[in-house]
Enzyme design. Structure first.
Site, PDB file in Angstrom:
ATOM      1  N   GLU A 115     -10.362 -13.566  -6.403  1.00 23.35           N
ATOM      2  CA  GLU A 115      -8.986 -14.099  -6.399  1.00 23.35           C
ATOM      3  C   GLU A 115      -8.930 -15.527  -5.860  1.00 23.35           C
ATOM      4  OE1 GLU A 115      -6.812 -11.095  -4.208  1.00 23.35           O
ATOM      5  OE2 GLU A 115      -7.392  -9.513  -5.602  1.00 23.35           O
ATOM      6  N   ASN A 123     -13.954 -12.390  -9.903  1.00 19.49           N
ATOM      7  CA  ASN A 123     -13.098 -11.221 -10.079  1.00 19.49           C
ATOM      8  C   ASN A 123     -11.659 -11.602  -9.743  1.00 19.49           C
ATOM      9  OD1 ASN A 123     -12.787  -8.255 -10.347  1.00 19.49           O
ATOM     10  ND2 ASN A 123     -12.413  -8.251  -8.133  1.00 19.49           N
ATOM     11  N   HIS A 141      -4.798  -4.693 -12.564  1.00 20.64           N
ATOM     12  CA  HIS A 141      -3.726  -3.960 -11.880  1.00 20.64           C
ATOM     13  C   HIS A 141      -2.466  -4.180 -12.717  1.00 20.64           C
ATOM     14  CE1 HIS A 141      -5.881  -2.833  -8.304  1.00 20.64           C
ATOM     15  NE2 HIS A 141      -6.355  -4.054  -8.206  1.00 20.64           N
ATOM     16  N   GLU A 150     -10.656  -2.887 -11.518  1.00 19.47           N
ATOM     17  CA  GLU A 150      -9.682  -2.243 -10.613  1.00 19.47           C
ATOM     18  C   GLU A 150      -8.477  -1.682 -11.372  1.00 19.47           C
ATOM     19  OE1 GLU A 150      -8.658  -4.828  -7.303  1.00 19.47           O
ATOM     20  OE2 GLU A 150     -10.682  -5.633  -7.175  1.00 19.47           O
ATOM     21  N   ASP A 178      -5.392   0.067 -12.712  1.00 22.54           N
ATOM     22  CA  ASP A 178      -4.383   1.112 -12.503  1.00 22.54           C
ATOM     23  C   ASP A 178      -3.102   0.660 -13.200  1.00 22.54           C
ATOM     24  OD1 ASP A 178      -3.499  -0.761 -10.562  1.00 22.54           O
ATOM     25  OD2 ASP A 178      -4.040   0.529  -8.864  1.00 22.54           O
TER      26      ASP A 178
HETATM   27  O1  9MR Z   1      -6.798  -0.847  -2.385  1.00 23.01           O
HETATM   28  C1  9MR Z   1      -6.937  -1.794  -1.334  1.00 23.01           C
HETATM   29  C2  9MR Z   1      -6.056  -1.365  -0.168  1.00 23.01           C
HETATM   30  O2  9MR Z   1      -6.556  -0.198   0.428  1.00 23.01           O
HETATM   31  C3  9MR Z   1      -5.949  -2.478   0.857  1.00 23.01           C
HETATM   32  O3  9MR Z   1      -4.999  -2.118   1.844  1.00 23.01           O
HETATM   33  C4  9MR Z   1      -5.546  -3.770   0.165  1.00 23.01           C
HETATM   34  C5  9MR Z   1      -5.407  -4.920   1.133  1.00 23.01           C
HETATM   35  O4  9MR Z   1      -5.331  -6.135   0.497  1.00 23.01           O
HETATM   36  O5  9MR Z   1      -6.515  -4.090  -0.828  1.00 23.01           O
HETATM   37  C6  9MR Z   1      -6.534  -3.166  -1.854  1.00 23.01           C
HETATM   38  O6  9MR Z   1      -7.497  -3.530  -2.845  1.00 23.01           O
HETATM   39  C7  9MR Z   1      -7.309  -4.809  -3.476  1.00 23.01           C
HETATM   40  C8  9MR Z   1      -8.673  -5.316  -3.893  1.00 23.01           C
HETATM   41  O7  9MR Z   1      -9.541  -5.341  -2.805  1.00 23.01           O
HETATM   42  C9  9MR Z   1      -8.591  -6.681  -4.528  1.00 23.01           C
HETATM   43  N1  9MR Z   1      -7.664  -6.684  -5.628  1.00 23.01           N
HETATM   44  C10 9MR Z   1      -6.328  -6.129  -5.357  1.00 23.01           C
HETATM   45  C11 9MR Z   1      -6.472  -4.719  -4.758  1.00 23.01           C
HETATM   46  C12 9MR Z   1      -5.110  -4.064  -4.572  1.00 23.01           C
HETATM   47  O8  9MR Z   1      -4.354  -4.778  -3.635  1.00 23.01           O
END
Ligand code: 9MR
Length: 362
Positions: free
Chosen positions: A167, A209, A245, A274, A276
Site C-alpha cells: 500500500e 501489494n 477487498h 486478500e 473478500d
Molecule cells: O485483517 C487485518 C486486521 O486484523 C487488522 O486489524 C488490520 C489493521 O490494519 O489489518 C487487516 O489486514 C489488512 C492487510 O494487512 C492489508 N490490507 C488491508 C487488510 C484489511 O484492512
C-alpha cells in the site's frame, strides 16, 4: 481506518446457506484445494492479532479446532493476517516475537501449504517504538535493513511469496507520506527493501501489494511505472498483487483481468492476495438470497481474472469465515464478506469458487 469494535454476530441462516449459482452436489465433500488446477495455490488469511485482539474470543488460529480443520482441508497457501507485521513480530527495538508466525509456518508445512509473508514495508501497524522514536536517517535505514534480514532470513526457504511493499501509493497515485520509510528516506528505499529481501531469501518471490487496483486508474498507472522503473534498474521485483477487498456498493471488478495482464506483460507474476466481498447488511444482519448471489458472482469474477492471466498462480481470500472477518469491525453496517457463515457452513460464493476451480483448464 479507525477501530470500531463490535462483536461478530453468530448466524447461519439455513435457507440462505444453500447454493444458488452452483450446486453442492457436483463436488460434494471436496475441498477448494483438491479441485484447483495444480499450478494455482488457494490461500486464506490465518486469523490472529490485529482486530482479533479486542474481540471476545481467544486467538482463532491457536484455539479454534474446527477452524484449524477447515484451514488445513480447504487451502494450500496460508497468509499470516497480522502475525508477521512489524507491531506483532518486532514489538520492541531489540526484541522479536516469532512464536505465532513460527506456529503458522509449522502448521503450513505439516499440511502441505505454502506461506505468503505479509509484510515488510508498510505505513500501518508499526510498533510505537518505531513511530514515536527519534532516529537519524542512517539509523532508520539500518533498522529496516536489519528487520528484513532477520525476518526474511528466519523463514528462508519457507515463504513462497513476500509482500515486500504494501500500500505504498494513495488513491491519487502519489507515494503515501504516512509511510515512515518513504517519508523519512524517500521512495528509493523501496528498491533497497526488495534487494535486502532477495539477499535474505533468494528463492522467495517478492511482491508489490495493494487494494484499489482492481480497476484501471492512476493508482494502477503508478504501480506500472514503478514496476518498469524497478525492473529497468534490475531490482529483484517478481510480482504485483491485487488485494481485492471489494464492496458490493462499488460494482463488480470486471476489469481486473486487464489490470493483471498489464503486469504479466512486464514479465511479472500476479496474485490475488486478500479477496473478500462485503455488503450492506439489512436490518437483522442477515443478507438476502439476492445479495448472496451477487456476492458469489463477485468472487467468481476475481477468480476468473486470475485464471485468465498466465502469471496468476496464487489466489487468496482474506479469511474464510464471517466469525473472524475484519469487515464488521472496520465497517459497522457492512459484513458477511467471506465464503462461510460463522459455523463454517458454506455460502453460495464458496460453491461457486469450487465449481469454477473444478472446471478450470489445467
Ligand atoms: O485483517 C487485518 C486486521 O486484523 C487488522 O486489524 C488490520 C489493521 O490494519 O489489518 C487487516 O489486514 C489488512 C492487510 O494487512 C492489508 N490490507 C488491508 C487488510 C484489511 O484492512
Amino acid at each position: 481506518m479507525s477501530f470500531v469494535v463490535q462483536p461478530a454476530q453468530a448466524h447461519s441462516p439455513s435457507s440462505l446457506g444453500s447454493p444458488s449459482l452452483s450446486s453442492e452436489s457436483s463436488h460434494s465433500g471436496k475441498s477448494l484445494r483438491s479441485v484447483a488446477p495444480r499450478y494455482l495455490r488457494i490461500g486464506t488469511a490465518v486469523a490472529g492479532g490485529g482486530h482479533h485482539v479486542d474481540q471476545p474470543y481467544p486467538d482463532p488460529f491457536t484455539y479454534d479446532k474446527p477452524y484449524r480443520k477447515v484451514l488445513a482441508k480447504e487451502f494450500n497457501s496460508a497468509s499470516p493476517e497480522n502475525q508477521m507485521k512489524w507491531e506483532f513480530i518486532h514489538p520492541e527495538r531489540n526484541r522479536y516475537n516469532f512464536g505465532p508466525a513460527d506456529a503458522i509456518v509449522r502448521f503450513a508445512r505439516e499440511n502441505g501449504q505454502v506461506v505468503r509473508g505479509h509484510t515488510l514495508l508498510w505505513h500501518s501497524q508499526n510498533p510505537a517504538w518505531l513511530n514515536e522514536g527519534t532516529f537519524t536517517k542512517a539509523e532508520l535505514r539500518q533498522i529496516l535493513k536489519s528487520h528484513i534480514f532477520t525476518v526474511v532470513g528466519r523463514y528462508k526457504g519457507k515463504i513462497q511469496q513476500w509482500d515486500v511493499a504494501n500500500e505504498i501509493f494513495n488513491e491519487n497515485g502519489e507515494y503515501r507520506q504516512e509511510n515512515i520509510w518513504i517519508r523519512e528516506l524517500g521512495p528509493g528505499i523501496i528498491a533497497d527493501a526488495f534487494r535486502w529481501a532477495h539477499e535474505a531469501d533468494p528463492r522467495a518471490k517478492l511482491f508489490l501489494n495493494d487494494y484499489g487496483v482492481e480497476w484501471p486508474g492512476v493508482k494502477v498507472d503508478a504501480y506500472e511505472a514503478l514496476a518498469k522503473q524497478l525492473l529497468a534498474q534490475r531490482v529483484p521485483l517478481h510480482g504485483f498483487a491485487s488485494q481485492a477487498h471489494l464492496s458490493m456498493r462499488y460494482g463488480a471488478p470486471d476489469q481486473l483481468a486487464g489490470v493483471l495482464q498489464r503486469f504479466d506483460n512486464l514479465g511479472l507474476e500476479t496474485a490475488i492476495t486478500e479477496l473478500d466481498v462485503r455488503m450492506d447488511l439489512p436490518e437483522g444482519g442477515v443478507p438476502t438470497a439476492e445479495q448472496l448471489t451477487t456476492q458469489a458472482t463477485y468472487y467468481k469474477t476475481v477468480l476468473d481474472a486470475c485464471l485468465a492471466v498466465d502469471s496468476c498462480h496464487s489466489f487468496t481470500i482474506w479469511g474464510f469465515t464471517d466469525k473472524y472477518s475484519w469487515v464488521p469491525v472496520f465497517f459497522p453496517t457492512e459484513g458477511a464478506a467471506t465464503v462461510m457463515w460463522d459455523d463454517f457452513t458454506r455460502k453460495p460464493a464458496y460453491y461457486t469458487l469450487r465449481d469454477t476451480l473444478a472446471r478450470a483448464l489445467r
